[in-house]
Motif scaffolding. Structure first.
Motif, PDB file in Angstrom:
ATOM      1  N   ASP A  15       0.806  -1.220   0.000  1.00 24.42           N
ATOM      2  CA  ASP A  15       0.000   0.000   0.000  1.00 24.42           C
ATOM      3  C   ASP A  15       0.840   1.272   0.000  1.00 24.42           C
ATOM      4  O   ASP A  15       0.315   2.355  -0.222  1.00 24.42           O
ATOM      5  CB  ASP A  15      -0.963   0.010   1.198  1.00 24.42           C
ATOM      6  CG  ASP A  15      -0.232   0.035   2.524  1.00 24.42           C
ATOM      7  OD1 ASP A  15       0.819  -0.627   2.638  1.00 24.42           O
ATOM      8  OD2 ASP A  15      -0.714   0.705   3.463  1.00 24.42           O
ATOM      9  N   ASP A  16       2.146   1.166   0.226  1.00 23.78           N
ATOM     10  CA  ASP A  16       3.034   2.325   0.249  1.00 23.78           C
ATOM     11  C   ASP A  16       3.740   2.442  -1.102  1.00 23.78           C
ATOM     12  O   ASP A  16       4.549   1.582  -1.459  1.00 23.78           O
ATOM     13  CB  ASP A  16       4.065   2.170   1.368  1.00 23.78           C
ATOM     14  CG  ASP A  16       4.908   3.424   1.560  1.00 23.78           C
ATOM     15  OD1 ASP A  16       5.068   4.192   0.594  1.00 23.78           O
ATOM     16  OD2 ASP A  16       5.415   3.625   2.682  1.00 23.78           O
ATOM     17  N   PRO A  17       3.451   3.501  -1.868  1.00 22.56           N
ATOM     18  CA  PRO A  17       4.084   3.627  -3.192  1.00 22.56           C
ATOM     19  C   PRO A  17       5.600   3.725  -3.129  1.00 22.56           C
ATOM     20  O   PRO A  17       6.291   3.284  -4.046  1.00 22.56           O
ATOM     21  CB  PRO A  17       3.459   4.905  -3.767  1.00 22.56           C
ATOM     22  CG  PRO A  17       2.898   5.635  -2.594  1.00 22.56           C
ATOM     23  CD  PRO A  17       2.509   4.596  -1.603  1.00 22.56           C
ATOM     24  N   MET A  18       6.136   4.286  -2.038  1.00 24.79           N
ATOM     25  CA  MET A  18       7.581   4.369  -1.906  1.00 24.79           C
ATOM     26  C   MET A  18       8.204   2.982  -1.714  1.00 24.79           C
ATOM     27  O   MET A  18       9.284   2.698  -2.220  1.00 24.79           O
ATOM     28  CB  MET A  18       7.942   5.284  -0.739  1.00 24.79           C
ATOM     29  CG  MET A  18       7.575   6.741  -0.952  1.00 24.79           C
ATOM     30  SD  MET A  18       8.386   7.434  -2.420  1.00 24.79           S
ATOM     31  CE  MET A  18      10.103   7.393  -1.896  1.00 24.79           C
ATOM     32  N   GLY A  39      -1.733  -1.499  -5.034  1.00 23.63           N
ATOM     33  CA  GLY A  39      -1.685  -0.796  -3.756  1.00 23.63           C
ATOM     34  C   GLY A  39      -2.570  -1.387  -2.687  1.00 23.63           C
ATOM     35  O   GLY A  39      -2.530  -0.934  -1.537  1.00 23.63           O
ATOM     36  N   ASP A  40      -3.381  -2.374  -3.037  1.00 27.29           N
ATOM     37  CA  ASP A  40      -4.203  -3.059  -2.028  1.00 27.29           C
ATOM     38  C   ASP A  40      -4.582  -4.439  -2.564  1.00 27.29           C
ATOM     39  O   ASP A  40      -4.312  -4.774  -3.719  1.00 27.29           O
ATOM     40  CB  ASP A  40      -5.453  -2.252  -1.667  1.00 27.29           C
ATOM     41  CG  ASP A  40      -6.350  -1.967  -2.865  1.00 27.29           C
ATOM     42  OD1 ASP A  40      -6.693  -2.916  -3.606  1.00 27.29           O
ATOM     43  OD2 ASP A  40      -6.720  -0.793  -3.052  1.00 27.29           O
ATOM     44  N   VAL A  47      -4.913  -7.136 -10.925  1.00 29.64           N
ATOM     45  CA  VAL A  47      -3.645  -7.015 -11.656  1.00 29.64           C
ATOM     46  C   VAL A  47      -3.063  -8.393 -11.971  1.00 29.64           C
ATOM     47  O   VAL A  47      -2.545  -8.617 -13.068  1.00 29.64           O
ATOM     48  CB  VAL A  47      -2.642  -6.171 -10.837  1.00 29.64           C
ATOM     49  CG1 VAL A  47      -1.238  -6.286 -11.412  1.00 29.64           C
ATOM     50  CG2 VAL A  47      -3.076  -4.715 -10.806  1.00 29.64           C
ATOM     51  N   VAL A  48      -3.145  -9.306 -11.020  1.00 26.41           N
ATOM     52  CA  VAL A  48      -2.624 -10.656 -11.257  1.00 26.41           C
ATOM     53  C   VAL A  48      -3.410 -11.340 -12.370  1.00 26.41           C
ATOM     54  O   VAL A  48      -2.838 -12.008 -13.240  1.00 26.41           O
ATOM     55  CB  VAL A  48      -2.669 -11.486  -9.959  1.00 26.41           C
ATOM     56  CG1 VAL A  48      -2.415 -12.958 -10.241  1.00 26.41           C
ATOM     57  CG2 VAL A  48      -1.644 -10.963  -8.962  1.00 26.41           C
ATOM     58  N   ALA A  49      -4.726 -11.181 -12.364  1.00 29.92           N
ATOM     59  CA  ALA A  49      -5.547 -11.776 -13.426  1.00 29.92           C
ATOM     60  C   ALA A  49      -5.206 -11.176 -14.783  1.00 29.92           C
ATOM     61  O   ALA A  49      -5.217 -11.872 -15.807  1.00 29.92           O
ATOM     62  CB  ALA A  49      -7.023 -11.574 -13.115  1.00 29.92           C
ATOM     63  N   GLU A  50      -4.879  -9.888 -14.794  1.00 31.46           N
ATOM     64  CA  GLU A  50      -4.583  -9.198 -16.053  1.00 31.46           C
ATOM     65  C   GLU A  50      -3.203  -9.552 -16.598  1.00 31.46           C
ATOM     66  O   GLU A  50      -3.037  -9.762 -17.802  1.00 31.46           O
ATOM     67  CB  GLU A  50      -4.671  -7.686 -15.840  1.00 31.46           C
ATOM     68  CG  GLU A  50      -4.331  -6.866 -17.087  1.00 31.46           C
ATOM     69  CD  GLU A  50      -4.395  -5.369 -16.830  1.00 31.46           C
ATOM     70  OE1 GLU A  50      -3.999  -4.600 -17.728  1.00 31.46           O
ATOM     71  OE2 GLU A  50      -4.841  -4.977 -15.723  1.00 31.46           O
ATOM     72  N   ARG A  61      -0.229  -6.352   5.490  1.00 32.79           N
ATOM     73  CA  ARG A  61      -1.048  -5.325   6.136  1.00 32.79           C
ATOM     74  C   ARG A  61      -1.337  -4.196   5.176  1.00 32.79           C
ATOM     75  O   ARG A  61      -0.476  -3.377   4.858  1.00 32.79           O
ATOM     76  CB  ARG A  61      -0.332  -4.804   7.382  1.00 32.79           C
ATOM     77  CG  ARG A  61      -0.060  -5.882   8.401  1.00 32.79           C
ATOM     78  CD  ARG A  61       0.538  -5.334   9.666  1.00 32.79           C
ATOM     79  NE  ARG A  61      -0.336  -4.351  10.293  1.00 32.79           N
ATOM     80  CZ  ARG A  61      -0.343  -4.097  11.598  1.00 32.79           C
ATOM     81  NH1 ARG A  61       0.470  -4.746  12.400  1.00 32.79           N
ATOM     82  NH2 ARG A  61      -1.142  -3.203  12.096  1.00 32.79           N
ATOM     83  N   MET A  62      -2.587  -4.174   4.696  1.00 33.96           N
ATOM     84  CA  MET A  62      -3.035  -3.126   3.789  1.00 33.96           C
ATOM     85  C   MET A  62      -4.474  -2.784   4.111  1.00 33.96           C
ATOM     86  O   MET A  62      -5.224  -3.640   4.589  1.00 33.96           O
ATOM     87  CB  MET A  62      -2.926  -3.604   2.325  1.00 33.96           C
ATOM     88  CG  MET A  62      -1.523  -3.874   1.852  1.00 33.96           C
ATOM     89  SD  MET A  62      -1.453  -4.431   0.113  1.00 33.96           S
ATOM     90  CE  MET A  62      -2.183  -6.068   0.261  1.00 33.96           C
TER      91      MET A  62
END
Length: 226
Positions: A15-18, A39-40, A47-50, A61-62
């Motif tokens: 969840d943290d872009p950095m 990010g979650d 995204v995994v399916a794509e 933890r998100m």
């Protein structure tokens, strides 16, 4: 490190872009290609399916859909990629839940780049990768005993082990690393690895934590026997 012909395609979930950016810089290039980020947990499933990656690098933890739920949903799909969990060891319950959800390995978030790459390549080869500190934590949480039927099944599996395999299985159940087992049983580390592999195969336990569970369910004594 084993060379691969094509880069292992990885989706990074945090969840943290950095943190995602840092992981991309640490592992990208060479044997690893980061093909997407999420990010979650909900986004991770999409995204995994794509992208159909080879490995998913998953934070636990998100907000919203957490990493455990996302892991379970990803692993339930046909042809699912292995999930390598990144953890800070701040939630024992989440570690156990992730294991049950189908996680193939655990690494600490502050692991050096070489260890991150090694873990990704290991789970890509359908091997379990558990950092020693995570293994000890999970084994310490393992619930032994069980009912009579559980004990009977565990004892039937343990009965297939040789004396040396039983000694190694008992050492694994105590949370010892391969190096520590080698020292305590006067074996080489390479021999320990080979014996651990045979133990996992005979006990039908894909990782050290499940080896420990079987040993404890069988209620072996300190000498490795019933």
């Amino acid at each position: 490190m084993v060379a691969v012909n094509e880069p292992v395609r990885v989706v990074v979930v945090d969840d943290d872009p950095m943190v995602r950016r840092g992981l991309r810089l640490l592992i990208g290039g060479g044997a690893i290609e980061v093909v997407a980020e999420a990010g979650d947990g909900e986004e991770a499933v999409r995204v995994v399916a794509e992208h159909a990656p080879d490995v998913v690098l998953m934070d636990l933890r998100m907000p919203g859909t957490d990493g455990v739920t996302a892991t379970e949903r990803i692993r339930s799909a046909p042809g699912a990629p292995p999930v390598l969990v990144l953890t800070t060891l701040d939630s024992d319950r989440a570690l156990v839940r992730a294991l049950r959800a189908g996680a193939s390995g655990f690494l600490l978030k502050d692991a050096p780049p070489d260890e991150l790459v090694e873990g990704i390549l290991a789970v890509h080869r359908r091997r379990t990768h558990l950092a020693d500190s995570v293994t000890r934590r999970l084994i310490g949480l393992a619930v032994g005993g069980g009912d009579d039927d559980t004990r009977r099944r565990a004892r039937e599996r343990v009965a297939t082990l040789s004396d040396r395999e039983r000694e190694v299985a008992l050492a694994v159940s105590r949370g010892l690393s391969n190096t520590e087992i080698a020292d305590s049983l006067f074996m080489s580390v390479s021999n320990v690895k080979a014996v651990v592999g045979r133990v996992m195969a005979k006990l039908d336990a894909p990782n050290r934590v499940l080896v420990a569970n079987t040993v404890r369910d069988a209620r072996l004594g300190d000498d490795g026997r019933d």
